[in-house]
Design an enzyme around this catalytic site. Structure first.
Site, PDB file in Angstrom:
ATOM      1  N   HIS A  17      47.492  31.329  12.782  1.00 29.27           N
ATOM      2  CA  HIS A  17      48.808  31.250  12.129  1.00 29.27           C
ATOM      3  C   HIS A  17      49.822  30.605  13.076  1.00 29.27           C
ATOM      4  CE1 HIS A  17      47.590  35.147   9.828  1.00 29.27           C
ATOM      5  NE2 HIS A  17      47.573  34.159   8.945  1.00 29.27           N
ATOM      6  N   LYS A  41      45.916  42.351  -0.491  1.00 28.21           N
ATOM      7  CA  LYS A  41      44.617  42.727   0.058  1.00 28.21           C
ATOM      8  C   LYS A  41      44.660  44.118   0.669  1.00 28.21           C
ATOM      9  CE  LYS A  41      44.246  37.947   1.282  1.00 28.21           C
ATOM     10  NZ  LYS A  41      44.578  37.048   2.368  1.00 28.21           N
ATOM     11  N   ARG A  91      41.318  26.054   6.636  1.00 24.60           N
ATOM     12  CA  ARG A  91      40.277  26.250   7.647  1.00 24.60           C
ATOM     13  C   ARG A  91      38.946  25.657   7.202  1.00 24.60           C
ATOM     14  NH1 ARG A  91      41.444  32.518   7.603  1.00 24.60           N
ATOM     15  NH2 ARG A  91      41.292  31.839   5.458  1.00 24.60           N
ATOM     16  N   SER A 128      42.895  37.121   9.390  1.00 26.61           N
ATOM     17  CA  SER A 128      43.441  38.450   9.703  1.00 26.61           C
ATOM     18  C   SER A 128      42.432  39.537   9.342  1.00 26.61           C
ATOM     19  CB  SER A 128      44.741  38.687   8.943  1.00 26.61           C
ATOM     20  OG  SER A 128      45.724  37.796   9.381  1.00 26.61           O
TER      21      SER A 128
HETATM   22  O1  PNS Z   1      48.126  35.332   4.368  1.00 30.74           O
HETATM   23  P1  PNS Z   1      47.672  35.362   2.952  1.00 30.74           P
HETATM   24  O2  PNS Z   1      47.369  36.787   2.513  1.00 30.74           O
HETATM   25  O3  PNS Z   1      46.517  34.437   2.679  1.00 30.74           O
HETATM   26  O4  PNS Z   1      48.925  34.847   2.092  1.00 30.74           O
HETATM   27  C1  PNS Z   1      48.863  34.819   0.696  1.00 30.74           C
HETATM   28  C2  PNS Z   1      50.213  34.480   0.072  1.00 30.74           C
HETATM   29  C3  PNS Z   1      51.274  35.472   0.534  1.00 30.74           C
HETATM   30  C4  PNS Z   1      50.633  33.082   0.474  1.00 30.74           C
HETATM   31  C5  PNS Z   1      50.007  34.568  -1.458  1.00 30.74           C
HETATM   32  O5  PNS Z   1      49.417  35.790  -1.772  1.00 30.74           O
HETATM   33  C6  PNS Z   1      51.315  34.443  -2.244  1.00 30.74           C
HETATM   34  O6  PNS Z   1      51.862  33.364  -2.360  1.00 30.74           O
HETATM   35  N1  PNS Z   1      51.790  35.579  -2.801  1.00 30.74           N
HETATM   36  C7  PNS Z   1      52.991  35.638  -3.587  1.00 30.74           C
HETATM   37  C8  PNS Z   1      52.670  35.909  -5.057  1.00 30.74           C
HETATM   38  C9  PNS Z   1      52.512  34.614  -5.831  1.00 30.74           C
HETATM   39  O7  PNS Z   1      53.362  33.744  -5.807  1.00 30.74           O
HETATM   40  N2  PNS Z   1      51.379  34.487  -6.552  1.00 30.74           N
HETATM   41  C10 PNS Z   1      51.060  33.357  -7.373  1.00 30.74           C
HETATM   42  C11 PNS Z   1      50.454  32.219  -6.537  1.00 30.74           C
HETATM   43  S1  PNS Z   1      50.251  30.759  -7.475  1.00 30.74           S
END
Ligand code: PNS
Length: 167
Positions: A17, A41, A91, A128
């Site tokens: 990150h 998660k 990744r 993570s």
């Molecule tokens: O670090 P992560 O857990 O991979 O991040 C995921 C994240 C926070 C980027 C994703 O879960 C997110 O955008 N969540 C907000 C909810 C949302 O907008 N969902 C619809 C996505 S199209």
């Protein structure tokens, strides 16, 4: 003055990150690192305040960065703060599969594009969730998380052990 948003759970922040944050900060004028309030998660290892604190500490040498948190849709948050672009790290191929639909949905909802940085090869296997699993099973994760994060993980682990029944 392109303003980018780098969203994530950061539970915990990894060197992968941090690498994406540093490279993005060098490309965009302004970078908002956006911590999602409720990671989807499982149970988070760190509270929102702790994830916020680790990000702030590990990026305090970068002048064009701010840390923020959001709940709900990323697309709404991006519109609310008037950002121009979402940044994500890629990744492996399996990341691409899920990120493609997410990027298209976010653009459809907010008219904001997602730009991808290829993860540094040193971190292409670092996530993570993997870090947490290895750490909780006693593995050495010191190469994969910044020192302040390792310190917080050790403190958390000590607390969990102290709470565990001895029988
Ligand atoms: O670090 P992560 O857990 O991979 O991040 C995921 C994240 C926070 C980027 C994703 O879960 C997110 O955008 N969540 C907000 C909810 C949302 O907008 N969902 C619809 C996505 S199209």
């Amino acid at each position: 003055m392109p303003h980018a948003v780098y969203p994530g759970s950061f539970d915990p922040l990894t060197n992968g990150h941090l690498d994406v944050i540093r490279r993005s900060a060098a490309v965009f004028d302004r970078l908002t690192v956006a911590v999602v309030v409720n990671p989807q998660k499982r149970e988070p290892m760190f509270t929102l305040e702790e994830r916020y604190a680790m990000l702030t500490e590990c990026t305090n040498d970068l002048r064009n960065i701010e840390v923020a948190d959001f709940r709900g849709l990323l697309a709404d948050f991006v519109k609310e703060i008037g950002a121009d672009v979402i940044v994500k790290g890629l990744r492996v191929i399996s990341d691409f599969e899920s990120e493609l639909s997410t990027a298209l949905m976010n653009r459809s909802l907010s008219d904001v594009d997602t730009m991808f940085l290829m993860s540094d090869a040193r971190y292409s296997f670092v996530s993570s969730s993997l870090i947490k699993e290895v750490f909780l099973l006693g593995g050495d994760v010191s190469s994969y998380v910044p020192p302040p994060v390792l310190k917080m993980m050790n403190a958390r682990h000590k607390k969990l052990r102290a709470l565990r029944p001895t029988t």
